[in-house]
Design a protein around this motif. Structure first.
Motif, PDB file in Angstrom:
ATOM      1  N   PHE A 209      -8.049 -30.728  76.857  1.00 46.42           N
ATOM      2  CA  PHE A 209      -7.223 -31.877  76.483  1.00 46.42           C
ATOM      3  C   PHE A 209      -6.570 -31.755  75.100  1.00 46.42           C
ATOM      4  O   PHE A 209      -5.938 -32.687  74.640  1.00 46.42           O
ATOM      5  CB  PHE A 209      -8.076 -33.148  76.518  1.00 46.42           C
ATOM      6  N   LYS A 210      -6.736 -30.611  74.475  1.00 48.66           N
ATOM      7  CA  LYS A 210      -6.227 -30.498  73.105  1.00 48.66           C
ATOM      8  C   LYS A 210      -4.727 -30.788  73.039  1.00 48.66           C
ATOM      9  O   LYS A 210      -4.286 -31.575  72.192  1.00 48.66           O
ATOM     10  CB  LYS A 210      -6.509 -29.101  72.548  1.00 48.66           C
ATOM     11  N   GLN A 211      -3.951 -30.181  73.924  1.00 51.66           N
ATOM     12  CA  GLN A 211      -2.504 -30.376  73.866  1.00 51.66           C
ATOM     13  C   GLN A 211      -2.121 -31.820  74.192  1.00 51.66           C
ATOM     14  O   GLN A 211      -1.194 -32.376  73.582  1.00 51.66           O
ATOM     15  CB  GLN A 211      -1.796 -29.421  74.815  1.00 51.66           C
ATOM     16  N   PRO A 241     -13.108 -25.591  65.883  1.00 51.51           N
ATOM     17  CA  PRO A 241     -11.754 -25.143  65.498  1.00 51.51           C
ATOM     18  C   PRO A 241     -10.658 -26.042  66.072  1.00 51.51           C
ATOM     19  O   PRO A 241      -9.677 -26.350  65.384  1.00 51.51           O
ATOM     20  CB  PRO A 241     -11.677 -23.720  66.074  1.00 51.51           C
ATOM     21  N   ASP A 242     -10.828 -26.465  67.334  1.00 54.43           N
ATOM     22  CA  ASP A 242      -9.837 -27.354  67.955  1.00 54.43           C
ATOM     23  C   ASP A 242      -9.816 -28.717  67.266  1.00 54.43           C
ATOM     24  O   ASP A 242      -8.747 -29.296  67.036  1.00 54.43           O
ATOM     25  CB  ASP A 242     -10.141 -27.540  69.442  1.00 54.43           C
ATOM     26  N   ILE A 246      -6.573 -30.407  65.368  1.00 54.27           N
ATOM     27  CA  ILE A 246      -6.091 -31.756  65.698  1.00 54.27           C
ATOM     28  C   ILE A 246      -6.126 -32.644  64.469  1.00 54.27           C
ATOM     29  O   ILE A 246      -5.185 -33.410  64.211  1.00 54.27           O
ATOM     30  CB  ILE A 246      -6.930 -32.353  66.848  1.00 54.27           C
ATOM     31  N   ALA A 247      -7.205 -32.547  63.682  1.00 58.04           N
ATOM     32  CA  ALA A 247      -7.317 -33.362  62.466  1.00 58.04           C
ATOM     33  C   ALA A 247      -6.216 -33.009  61.474  1.00 58.04           C
ATOM     34  O   ALA A 247      -5.628 -33.894  60.834  1.00 58.04           O
ATOM     35  CB  ALA A 247      -8.692 -33.158  61.832  1.00 58.04           C
ATOM     36  N   GLU A 248      -5.920 -31.734  61.349  1.00 57.20           N
ATOM     37  CA  GLU A 248      -4.868 -31.316  60.413  1.00 57.20           C
ATOM     38  C   GLU A 248      -3.500 -31.834  60.854  1.00 57.20           C
ATOM     39  O   GLU A 248      -2.701 -32.314  60.034  1.00 57.20           O
ATOM     40  CB  GLU A 248      -4.852 -29.794  60.292  1.00 57.20           C
ATOM     41  N   CYS A 282     -15.230 -29.938  58.048  1.00 58.25           N
ATOM     42  CA  CYS A 282     -15.126 -28.572  58.584  1.00 58.25           C
ATOM     43  C   CYS A 282     -14.566 -27.590  57.555  1.00 58.25           C
ATOM     44  O   CYS A 282     -14.342 -26.419  57.862  1.00 58.25           O
ATOM     45  CB  CYS A 282     -14.289 -28.548  59.859  1.00 58.25           C
ATOM     46  N   LYS A 283     -14.324 -28.088  56.320  1.00 62.53           N
ATOM     47  CA  LYS A 283     -13.854 -27.231  55.220  1.00 62.53           C
ATOM     48  C   LYS A 283     -12.625 -26.403  55.628  1.00 62.53           C
ATOM     49  O   LYS A 283     -12.586 -25.184  55.457  1.00 62.53           O
ATOM     50  CB  LYS A 283     -14.988 -26.310  54.744  1.00 62.53           C
TER      51      LYS A 283
END
Length: 397
Positions: A209-211, A241-242, A246-248, A282-283
């Motif tokens: 579901f990332k996209q 990583p996903d 998404i957060a970025e 997550c640095k």
């Protein structure tokens, strides 16, 4: 030893024979129940189906499908609908109890035929068990729920209890095709309880579901964007990583957003804060330019009493967790600013100073040395000076 083997053999023969006899008994029982159900009037049908349910035998499951099929095919006109519905409720309960998959098509037909909320809720409960793995069935339920969302947006009010059970059922069916409709249901505005149910289903749903989440964050309404970020961060299926990506993205989008409406601005600030905390946790050093930009925004807003202390402290911690020289230089510069402020005999905020000093200590970058040393000779409290001593010890040379 031979006698023991002979005894075991005899026991096995009896066990198998008993199973065959039992299976034959249940088969005969099913045939009798089915035949009498077919011949009986509606009141006798209810008595018969209730009696069959008391037997608690999985082998009688086809009888309960037969009862549902009867309700689907019979005309309600001139019928005692209350008795018919009671027959259905008993049958649906047994289909759910045994997870009788052969009945799932019949149950869905009943759901669509009878608008009674009790029938629909129990039908959905039965489908939660009997319909597992059925992608086509999940598609039917998705379509029905999407229609209810449209009805709700038009100003009419669907039954919230049925909507809630529908969401729960889609979670049990666990098909990735349900993501969009459940997400839309979450943001439609039914109730806080339904919103919470939807979120729980989404964070547990299997699928890539990332996209989809990124698309919502880039193009959705403000509420949808914040909800998409929250779902991503709480997901038990997305990897770190996903989540970081998404957060970025959410952080970058939120930094560009502004609204003339107070409530929307509150949502924007909360989205920024949630994204920053995730990036900090997550640095994710690739987000350093964004965090630096945000820090300057909050720094300026805090000076104007627009931002609160929590936002500023989260920025300080976020920069520290980026773990690079660029962040260390900016925090050192901020400590220099605080030192100059204190040197002019102005009142300082001890918590903020300590947060900056401790952040620089964690970063261990020697660029902070001069500013930390200066803390020890200014009119700071003993707590601040002790924090500076500890930070200096952590610097790497």
């Amino acid at each position: 030893m031979k006698n023991l083997r002979l005894l075991l053999g005899i026991l096995i023969i009896f066990a198998v024979s008993g199973s065959v006899v039992f299976a034959q008994d249940v088969s005969a029982m099913l045939e009798s129940y089915s035949r009498n159900f077919e011949k009986s009037d509606i009141n006798a049908k209810l008595v018969l189906i209730e009696d069959a349910a008391k037997q608690n035998k999985e082998g009688l499951a086809p009888l309960f499908k037969q009862a549902v099929d009867y309700a689907v095919n019979v005309s309600f006109q001139g019928m005692d609908v209350s008795v018919l519905r009671q027959i259905c409720l008993v049958a649906l309960n047994q289909i759910e109890a045994f997870g009788y998959q052969d009945a799932r098509g019949s149950v869905w037909k009943l759901f669509m035929k009878d608008v009674d909320s009790n029938i629909r809720i129990q039908s959905l409960k039965a489908l939660s068990v009997a319909g597992k793995g059925d992608r086509e069935l999940a598609g039917f339920v998705n379509e029905w729920l999407a229609g209810q969302n449209t009805i709700f947006k038009s100003g009419r009010k669907p039954n919230n209890t049925v909507i809630a059970q529908c969401v729960i059922t889609l979670g049990a069916l666990d098909q990735d095709s349900s993501f969009t409709v459940v997400f839309n249901t979450m943001t439609t505005g039914y109730s806080n309880d339904i919103e919470a149910l939807c979120k729980n289903v989404l964070i547990n749903l299997n699928g890539e579901f990332k996209q989809l989440l990124l698309d919502v964050i880039n193009q959705g309404t403000m509420l949808e964007r914040r909800e998409a970020l929250d779902v991503a961060l709480e997901s038990k299926k997305l990897g770190e990583p996903d989540k970081g990506e998404i957060a970025e993205t959410a952080f970058e989008v939120a930094l560009k957003l502004a609204s003339k409406f107070t409530e929307e601005n509150r949502e924007i600030r909360q989205m920024r804060l949630n994204a920053l905390r995730a990036l900090s946790e997550c640095k994710r050093s690739s987000a350093t330019p964004l965090v630096l930009h945000y820090f300057q925004m909050i720094h300026d807003d805090y000076a104007k009493n627009v931002a609160n202390k929590t936002e500023l402290i989260d920025c300080i911690r976020g920069l520290a967790n980026m773990g690079n020289n660029e962040s260390a230089v900016r925090l050192s510069s901020y400590l220099d600013e605080l030192n100059i402020f204190t040197e002019k005999k102005k009142v300082y905020d001890e918590q903020i100073v300590i947060e900056v000093v401790q952040a620089l200590g964690r970063m261990q970058d020697k660029v902070a040395f001069d500013y930390l040393m200066r803390v020890k000779f200014l009119n700071y409290s003993n707590n601040v000076r002790s924090a500076a001593d500890e930070a200096i010890k952590n610097l790497k040379w």
